[in-house]
Design a protein around this motif. Structure first.
Motif, mmCIF file in Angstrom:
data_model
loop_
_atom_site.group_PDB
_atom_site.id
_atom_site.type_symbol
_atom_site.label_atom_id
_atom_site.label_comp_id
_atom_site.label_asym_id
_atom_site.label_seq_id
_atom_site.Cartn_x
_atom_site.Cartn_y
_atom_site.Cartn_z
ATOM 1 N N GLY A 1 0.848 -1.317 -0.116
ATOM 2 C CA GLY A 1 -0.215 -0.017 0.047
ATOM 3 C C GLY A 1 0.859 1.251 0.045
ATOM 4 O O GLY A 1 0.329 2.264 0.155
ATOM 5 N N ARG A 2 2.382 1.090 -0.185
ATOM 6 C CA ARG A 2 2.996 2.375 -0.328
ATOM 7 C C ARG A 2 3.036 2.932 -1.522
ATOM 8 O O ARG A 2 3.107 2.402 -2.525
ATOM 9 C CB ARG A 2 4.690 1.783 0.284
ATOM 10 N N VAL A 3 2.895 4.214 -1.622
ATOM 11 C CA VAL A 3 2.580 5.015 -2.901
ATOM 12 C C VAL A 3 4.214 4.944 -3.633
ATOM 13 O O VAL A 3 5.094 5.595 -3.154
ATOM 14 C CB VAL A 3 2.139 6.432 -2.693
ATOM 15 N N VAL A 4 4.159 4.389 -4.912
ATOM 16 C CA VAL A 4 5.456 4.236 -5.738
ATOM 17 C C VAL A 4 5.370 5.349 -6.939
ATOM 18 O O VAL A 4 6.550 5.234 -7.228
ATOM 19 C CB VAL A 4 5.896 2.853 -6.056
ATOM 20 N N LEU A 5 4.464 5.843 -7.031
ATOM 21 C CA LEU A 5 4.238 6.856 -8.229
ATOM 22 C C LEU A 5 2.923 7.563 -8.111
ATOM 23 O O LEU A 5 2.107 7.120 -7.844
ATOM 24 C CB LEU A 5 4.004 5.884 -9.769
ATOM 25 N N ASP A 6 3.117 8.810 -8.109
ATOM 26 C CA ASP A 6 1.905 9.817 -8.160
ATOM 27 C C ASP A 6 2.102 10.958 -9.157
ATOM 28 O O ASP A 6 2.994 11.696 -9.080
ATOM 29 C CB ASP A 6 1.833 10.350 -6.722
ATOM 30 N N ALA A 7 1.400 10.859 -10.147
ATOM 31 C CA ALA A 7 1.582 11.722 -11.215
ATOM 32 C C ALA A 7 0.141 12.274 -12.052
ATOM 33 O O ALA A 7 -1.009 11.387 -11.526
ATOM 34 C CB ALA A 7 2.253 11.215 -12.381
ATOM 35 N N GLY A 8 0.176 13.297 -12.597
ATOM 36 C CA GLY A 8 -1.154 13.531 -13.036
ATOM 37 C C GLY A 8 -1.631 15.088 -12.727
ATOM 38 O O GLY A 8 -0.913 15.825 -12.062
ATOM 39 N N ALA A 9 -2.937 15.286 -12.562
ATOM 40 C CA ALA A 9 -3.514 16.658 -12.249
ATOM 41 C C ALA A 9 -3.622 16.710 -10.693
ATOM 42 O O ALA A 9 -3.958 15.730 -10.112
ATOM 43 C CB ALA A 9 -4.664 16.879 -12.813
ATOM 44 N N ASP A 10 -3.789 17.793 -10.159
ATOM 45 C CA ASP A 10 -4.263 17.978 -8.738
ATOM 46 C C ASP A 10 -3.534 17.232 -7.659
ATOM 47 O O ASP A 10 -3.932 16.381 -6.758
ATOM 48 C CB ASP A 10 -5.817 17.410 -8.338
ATOM 49 N N LEU A 11 -2.210 17.271 -7.952
ATOM 50 C CA LEU A 11 -1.394 16.573 -6.742
ATOM 51 C C LEU A 11 -1.271 17.053 -5.579
ATOM 52 O O LEU A 11 -1.575 18.420 -5.316
ATOM 53 C CB LEU A 11 0.153 16.318 -7.297
ATOM 54 N N PRO A 12 -1.363 16.448 -4.342
ATOM 55 C CA PRO A 12 -1.273 17.082 -2.995
ATOM 56 C C PRO A 12 0.119 17.912 -2.940
ATOM 57 O O PRO A 12 -0.027 18.793 -2.074
ATOM 58 C CB PRO A 12 -1.550 16.065 -2.171
ATOM 59 N N SER A 13 1.138 17.637 -3.617
ATOM 60 C CA SER A 13 2.462 18.243 -3.360
ATOM 61 C C SER A 13 3.155 18.233 -4.519
ATOM 62 O O SER A 13 2.785 17.657 -5.602
ATOM 63 C CB SER A 13 3.160 17.872 -2.281
ATOM 64 N N ALA A 14 4.426 18.635 -4.572
ATOM 65 C CA ALA A 14 5.380 18.650 -5.769
ATOM 66 C C ALA A 14 5.549 17.345 -6.380
ATOM 67 O O ALA A 14 5.332 17.023 -7.434
ATOM 68 C CB ALA A 14 6.683 19.322 -5.785
#
Length: 491
Positions: free
Chosen positions: A106-119
């Motif tokens: 359940g660990r986030v290994v990729l976060d991309a796209g619109a409306d991200l919580p941080s950089a």
């Protein structure tokens, strides 16, 4: 409250409630329907991207992430891709999917796209407790809707997850696709606006139809009311038959039923009026005959007196015979719905024939006849015998009231649609109060120079003949004398 207002308010309440509930259902179903469609699309998108991310996630070292991988580059390229799309009149100028991938814990290994919580998004955070990730890792369907601002429904974001499986079918991680519901809010608002506008038009048209139906119903009911009120008055002899209003459906059946009832009521009233008037008319001649008969039994009468009383019996008997004959003629005319034999009748020649029949009476009183205007080409569709009877009665009345040695004036003119036959005498005329009663059964005025009255049936016969031929009889003072005008249609 008037019937029209009751119908209108009733229609308004029913239409308003129906429109309110229908519009409420439509508006209430717009947002859930949009969410369902959006979730369905996100399911397809998440599963498609999960297949593409499987290779990079399988090759990722323990504790690493997907930054710098091919899949990460594809997602970053998607996020920065320019777009300018016209979707049913609305502009879409940026792509708004958020995509994140978690490993098997359940660990986030990729976060991309619109409306991200941080950089860097939520990279490295533990999402194992979020419903979309937790349920998917357990092999169930994972999805959630989370508000960015708890008090603002429009800040809700929908998350839909899909498992990322390895070659052996084992769940290696979870890919979640997120889309803010605010991105579809313009479509929802436009749909709701269209529904409200369409509902307003529907309500307005329904009210217009309600007004039209109310006015038609009230008009029909008022026609029935006027027709029913006419049945309450005294019937006018010789008046044209008033037909019940032509209405469709049950109102038409009611109108015809009222017509039948009116005929029965008027027939009863006419019979009662007729019996009263006839009884009154018969009293005079019968009393005179009885008195003369009693006097004739007196043996002391001389021959001259016997002759006078016998003549009186004869005169009263003749009066009774004339009364019966005219009653029979009037009854025959009133029972006829239309002229018995309609044919083209030349009014000028018919008038000459009637004058010839009464030449003796005219000569006896020294009366002459003068035509003011005469049109020998005027013909009317009529029953010649009935029309001759009417003209004869008018001429007899004129002869009775005209002074000895005076002139009767005849006039025959026509317009585009009607012809007018008129006769004027130079007698004393009749009082103003009597004008409106002329033509009623048994209503008559005294002849000049005597107290003798007619039966009043002559003008009643003329009025009935005029009614049968869709014409009219008008009686007006001529100063001196009286003018009678018989108007008939040319066709």
């Amino acid at each position: 409250m008037h019937l029209g207002l009751r119908l209108f308010f009733g229609f308004l309440v029913i239409t308003g409630l129906a429109a309110f509930f229908v519009m409420r259902v439509f508006v209430a179903e717009v947002k859930p329907s949009v969410r369902e469609v959006m979730e369905d699309i996100l399911v397809d998108t998440a599963n498609l991207l999960a297949e593409d991310a499987a290779a990079d996630l399988g090759a990722m070292p323990e504790g690493g992430d997907l930054r710098g991988t091919r899949f990460a580059g594809v997602v970053q390229a998607y996020a920065s891709r320019p777009v300018d799309a016209q979707i049913w009149g609305l502009n879409k100028r940026h792509l708004d999917l958020r995509i994140y991938v978690t490993d098997g814990r359940g660990r986030v290994v990729l976060d991309a796209g619109a409306d991200l919580p941080s950089a860097d998004g939520a990279l490295g955070e533990d999402y194992s407790r979020w419903r979309d990730v937790a349920l998917t890792l357990r092999g169930e369907y994972g999805a959630r809707a989370t508000r960015e601002v708890k008090t603002d429904e429009r800040s809700s974001v929908m998350y839909v997850a899909a498992p990322v499986r390895g070659a052996d079918g084992r769940v290696m991680g979870v890919l979640t696709v997120a889309k803010a519901q605010s991105t579809v809010a313009p479509f929802v608002d436009r749909a709701e606006h269209k529904i409200v506008v369409a509902g307003a038009w529907l309500l307005g048209l329904s009210l217009l139809i309600g007004v039209a139906v109310t006015l038609w119903t009230v008009h029909a009911v008022r026609q029935l009311r006027r027709y029913a009120q006419q049945a309450g008055g005294e019937p006018t002899p010789g008046a044209a038959l008033v037909l019940p209003p032509a209405l469709p459906g049950e109102l038409g059946e009611l109108a015809r039923a009222m017509g039948a009832m009116r005929e029965r009521l008027e027939g009863r009233a006419q019979r009662e009026q007729f019996v009263r008037a006839l009884t009154h008319e018969l009293k005079g001649p019968l009393a005179a005959i009885r008195g003369a008969a009693e006097l004739l039994e007196d043996p002391s009468l001389n021959a001259a007196e016997r002759h006078r009383f016998a003549s009186q019996v004869g005169d009263q008997t003749e009066r009774l015979r004339e009364l019966v004959d005219r009653l029979l003629e009037l009854s025959k005319l009133e029972s006829a719905g239309q002229p018995a034999h309609r044919e083209p009748v030349a009014l000028a020649r018919l008038t000459d024939r009637v004058l010839a029949d009464h030449r003796a009476a005219l000569e006896q009183r020294g009366l002459s006849v003068r035509w003011l205007q005469r049109d020998d080409d005027v013909t009317v569709p009529a029953d010649a015998n009935q029309l001759a009877l009417a003209l004869s009665n008018l001429l007899v009345n004129a002869v009775d009231f005209a002074p000895h040695g005076s002139t009767l004036e005849l006039d025959l003119t026509r317009t585009a649609e009607r012809v007018c036959w008129s006769l004027r005498d130079h007698g004393p005329g009749v009082p103003d109060y009597a004008l409106q009663h002329l033509g009623e059964r048994f209503y008559a005025t005294a002849r000049p120079g005597s107290d003798r009255k007619g039966s009043g049936l002559g003008l009643a016969i003329v009025r009935q003949v005029a009614a049968l031929h869709r014409g009219a009889l008008a009686i007006t003072p001529a100063q001196p004398g009286l003018r009678v005008e018989l108007t008939l249609p040319l066709a």
